[in-house]
Each structure stands twice: as C-alpha cells, then as structure tokens.
Design a protein around this motif. Structure first.
Motif, PDB file in Angstrom:
ATOM      1  N   SER A   1       0.822  -1.215   0.000  1.00  0.00           N
ATOM      2  CA  SER A   1       0.000   0.000   0.000  1.00  0.00           C
ATOM      3  C   SER A   1       0.858   1.269   0.000  1.00  0.00           C
ATOM      4  O   SER A   1       0.350   2.360   0.231  1.00  0.00           O
ATOM      5  CB  SER A   1      -0.927   0.002   1.219  1.00  0.00           C
ATOM      6  OG  SER A   1      -0.180   0.040   2.435  1.00  0.00           O
ATOM      7  N   PHE A   2       2.152   1.104  -0.264  1.00  0.00           N
ATOM      8  CA  PHE A   2       3.074   2.238  -0.189  1.00  0.00           C
ATOM      9  C   PHE A   2       2.685   3.359  -1.143  1.00  0.00           C
ATOM     10  O   PHE A   2       2.665   4.537  -0.771  1.00  0.00           O
ATOM     11  CB  PHE A   2       4.495   1.755  -0.497  1.00  0.00           C
ATOM     12  CG  PHE A   2       5.538   2.834  -0.435  1.00  0.00           C
ATOM     13  CD1 PHE A   2       5.784   3.534   0.731  1.00  0.00           C
ATOM     14  CD2 PHE A   2       6.290   3.149  -1.555  1.00  0.00           C
ATOM     15  CE1 PHE A   2       6.749   4.525   0.789  1.00  0.00           C
ATOM     16  CE2 PHE A   2       7.267   4.139  -1.509  1.00  0.00           C
ATOM     17  CZ  PHE A   2       7.492   4.819  -0.338  1.00  0.00           C
ATOM     18  N   ASP A   3       2.358   3.021  -2.388  1.00  0.00           N
ATOM     19  CA  ASP A   3       2.009   4.048  -3.372  1.00  0.00           C
ATOM     20  C   ASP A   3       0.829   4.895  -2.909  1.00  0.00           C
ATOM     21  O   ASP A   3       0.862   6.123  -2.988  1.00  0.00           O
ATOM     22  CB  ASP A   3       1.680   3.398  -4.717  1.00  0.00           C
ATOM     23  CG  ASP A   3       2.923   2.929  -5.451  1.00  0.00           C
ATOM     24  OD1 ASP A   3       3.980   2.787  -4.795  1.00  0.00           O
ATOM     25  OD2 ASP A   3       2.849   2.699  -6.664  1.00  0.00           O
ATOM     26  N   SER A   4      -0.222   4.241  -2.418  1.00  0.00           N
ATOM     27  CA  SER A   4      -1.405   4.986  -1.982  1.00  0.00           C
ATOM     28  C   SER A   4      -1.120   5.806  -0.733  1.00  0.00           C
ATOM     29  O   SER A   4      -1.700   6.875  -0.528  1.00  0.00           O
ATOM     30  CB  SER A   4      -2.568   4.019  -1.723  1.00  0.00           C
ATOM     31  OG  SER A   4      -2.233   3.076  -0.724  1.00  0.00           O
ATOM     32  N   ALA A   5      -0.184   5.343   0.104  1.00  0.00           N
ATOM     33  CA  ALA A   5       0.166   6.083   1.319  1.00  0.00           C
ATOM     34  C   ALA A   5       0.881   7.385   1.005  1.00  0.00           C
ATOM     35  O   ALA A   5       0.924   8.294   1.834  1.00  0.00           O
ATOM     36  CB  ALA A   5       1.041   5.220   2.225  1.00  0.00           C
ATOM     37  N   LEU A   6       1.427   7.479  -0.212  1.00  0.00           N
ATOM     38  CA  LEU A   6       2.197   8.668  -0.586  1.00  0.00           C
ATOM     39  C   LEU A   6       1.386   9.683  -1.380  1.00  0.00           C
ATOM     40  O   LEU A   6       1.926  10.717  -1.774  1.00  0.00           O
ATOM     41  CB  LEU A   6       3.412   8.253  -1.425  1.00  0.00           C
ATOM     42  CG  LEU A   6       4.457   7.392  -0.722  1.00  0.00           C
ATOM     43  CD1 LEU A   6       5.624   7.125  -1.662  1.00  0.00           C
ATOM     44  CD2 LEU A   6       4.964   8.058   0.543  1.00  0.00           C
ATOM     45  N   LEU A   7       0.119   9.399  -1.620  1.00  0.00           N
ATOM     46  CA  LEU A   7      -0.709  10.316  -2.406  1.00  0.00           C
ATOM     47  C   LEU A   7      -0.706  11.718  -1.786  1.00  0.00           C
ATOM     48  O   LEU A   7      -0.941  11.887  -0.597  1.00  0.00           O
ATOM     49  CB  LEU A   7      -2.142   9.794  -2.496  1.00  0.00           C
ATOM     50  CG  LEU A   7      -2.349   8.555  -3.385  1.00  0.00           C
ATOM     51  CD1 LEU A   7      -3.796   8.096  -3.310  1.00  0.00           C
ATOM     52  CD2 LEU A   7      -1.966   8.862  -4.825  1.00  0.00           C
TER      53      LEU A   7
END
Length: 258
Positions: free
Chosen positions: A93-99
């Motif tokens: 979920s790293f990508d979504s955590a960086l939104l």
C-alpha cells in the motif's frame, strides 16, 4: 562508508531475492558487516532469514511512509554481522500512502544516512516492478546488480532495466552505476542458456560477472527453512558460487582503487 547495492530486475522468477540473501551472507562470510533491506512487499528476503513477517508490527513501510527511525527496525538474523530491515504486505500500500506527498523518491536515501558507518555493504532487495519502491532503491544506491535467467525474453527485460537506470541517472542519481549482470539458475547443458549468456556477454562484456549461479534444489530448500545457503549447505555448488560472486565483487572494488 557503506557501499549500497540494489539487486533488481522487474522480471520475476530470476532468483533476485535468493541473490540478495546469498550475496549478503557471502559478504559476511568474507568478513564484511552487511545490512539487507527488504523492499519487496512479498517479504521473501525477511522470510529467507527466518523472520515471521506476519508478526512484525513495524517494517520498512513505517520508515518510508511514517518517517519512523530505521535504526529501531533493524533485526538480527541467524548469521552474525548480517542484519535486516524487514518488509511484509503492508508495503504493497506504499504508493497509496504517498498520495499528495512531495519528494517521495529520496525517502529511503534519507532514512539510511545514519547507517552508512555501521555497515560495509547495504544490499537492497527490490520488488519485481519499476514503480516508486524501485525508484527509492535506485536513488539511494551506488550501483545496481541485475540477476538474469538465461531465457528467451531476458534481453527484453534487460532493455527495460537499462531504460529505468538511465532515467534515474538523468533525473535523480547521476552517479548510479551498473554493478553487473549475474546469470542465475544457469544450466550449461541448456542450449538457450549458452546462447543468451553469450549474447549478453557480447553486449555487456565489462558489466557481466564471470561467476554464474547454477540451478540447484538446495537454494529453495534453504529459503524454506529461513537459512542462507552459505549457512545451510556451505559446501554446496550454489553456496560456493555465491561466495565466488562476492569475491569477484570485492575484487572489482579493489581494482577501482588501484
């Protein structure tokens, strides 16, 4: 100061994680202090050194997305002088955590600054993608080691990797180098292995390791037990091959100093 090597290939099934663990443990066998950073949401590098990733409350995800102190997440392994920063599925979920966040490419580089005097080598096991996690690894690394399985589509995968490395050099890390290509699961009796390895050596002679890693059932067996092959079966062909790879890498470093 640490030498930081990212082990990467966006193509899965090329023994990337096996190479990360085995190279790290081989460097330890040769007297080096090594930190392995698991940057793959599958957490196979963590499992490969006998960590139960389901029980981990904090992982590299918390370092990158929540700015947790990486020093507090370092775990000891079954091998003295080989430590690991683990990962598990939270990292998916790293990508979504960086939104909405800015400057996300240097999160790993910034996090490991305090570790550079503690280890001789930092080995980063990258995920089989070319997304933001790999971008963080490439931005933090001095070099990229690329495991290659000698099969029909190997050159296509290499072309994609070289494009990603070139983009990183042009945008964020101009000093990034290719450490080298290493042939894994190599079978000298297989015509395809011989043809593909010869073609790659012809194209990238100076960047291809002489050492090849043979196909061997002991490697997945060691991984299933959470023990590096250099500890599990130190006299096996695979263990000796990874030890030879580590020696070749160290010899290359010495040559650069001459």
């Amino acid at each position: 100061m640490s030498k930081i090597i990212a082990v990467a290939n966006q193509k899965g099934g090329v023994a990337k994680t096996t190479t990360s663990i085995s190279l790290a443990s081989s460097l330890v066998s040769l007297g080096k202090r090594v930190l392995l950073i698991d940057l793959d949401p599958q957490g196979n590098a963590s499992r490969g050194v006998r960590l139960d990733i389901a029980l981990l409350s904090k992982t590299i995800f918390d370092v990158l997305s929540k700015n947790n102190d990486i020093n507090r997440l370092i775990k000891r392994t079954v091998m003295k002088n080989l430590d690991i920063v683990p990962a598990n599925l939270k990292l998916a979920s790293f990508d979504s955590a960086l939104l909405g966040k800015e400057a996300t490419t240097f999160l790993l580089k910034n996090a490991i600054q305090t570790l550079k005097k503690e280890y001789d080598y930092i080995i980063i096991d990258c995920p089989p993608t070319l997304g933001i996690l790999n971008a963080n690894a490439f931005a933090a690394a001095h070099s990229i080691l690329i495991p290659v399985q000698c099969e029909y589509f190997a050159l296509e995968g290499i072309t994609q990797m070289l494009g990603a490395i070139s983009n990183m050099q042009n945008s964020y890390n101009p000093d990034l180098e290719i450490e080298g290509f290493v042939f894994t699961m190599f079978d000298p009796r297989n015509k395809m292995s011989i043809e593909v390895s010869s073609e790659i050596r012809g194209l990238f002679k100076e960047k291809t390791f002489q050492t090849t890693i043979p196909r061997n059932i002991l490697l997945p067996e060691a991984a299933s037990k959470g023990i590096p092959i250099t500890v599990y079966k130190p006299k096996s062909k695979s263990s000796l091959a990874y030890l030879a790879l580590a020696r070749e890498l160290l010899d290359k470093e010495q040559q650069k100093l001459l």
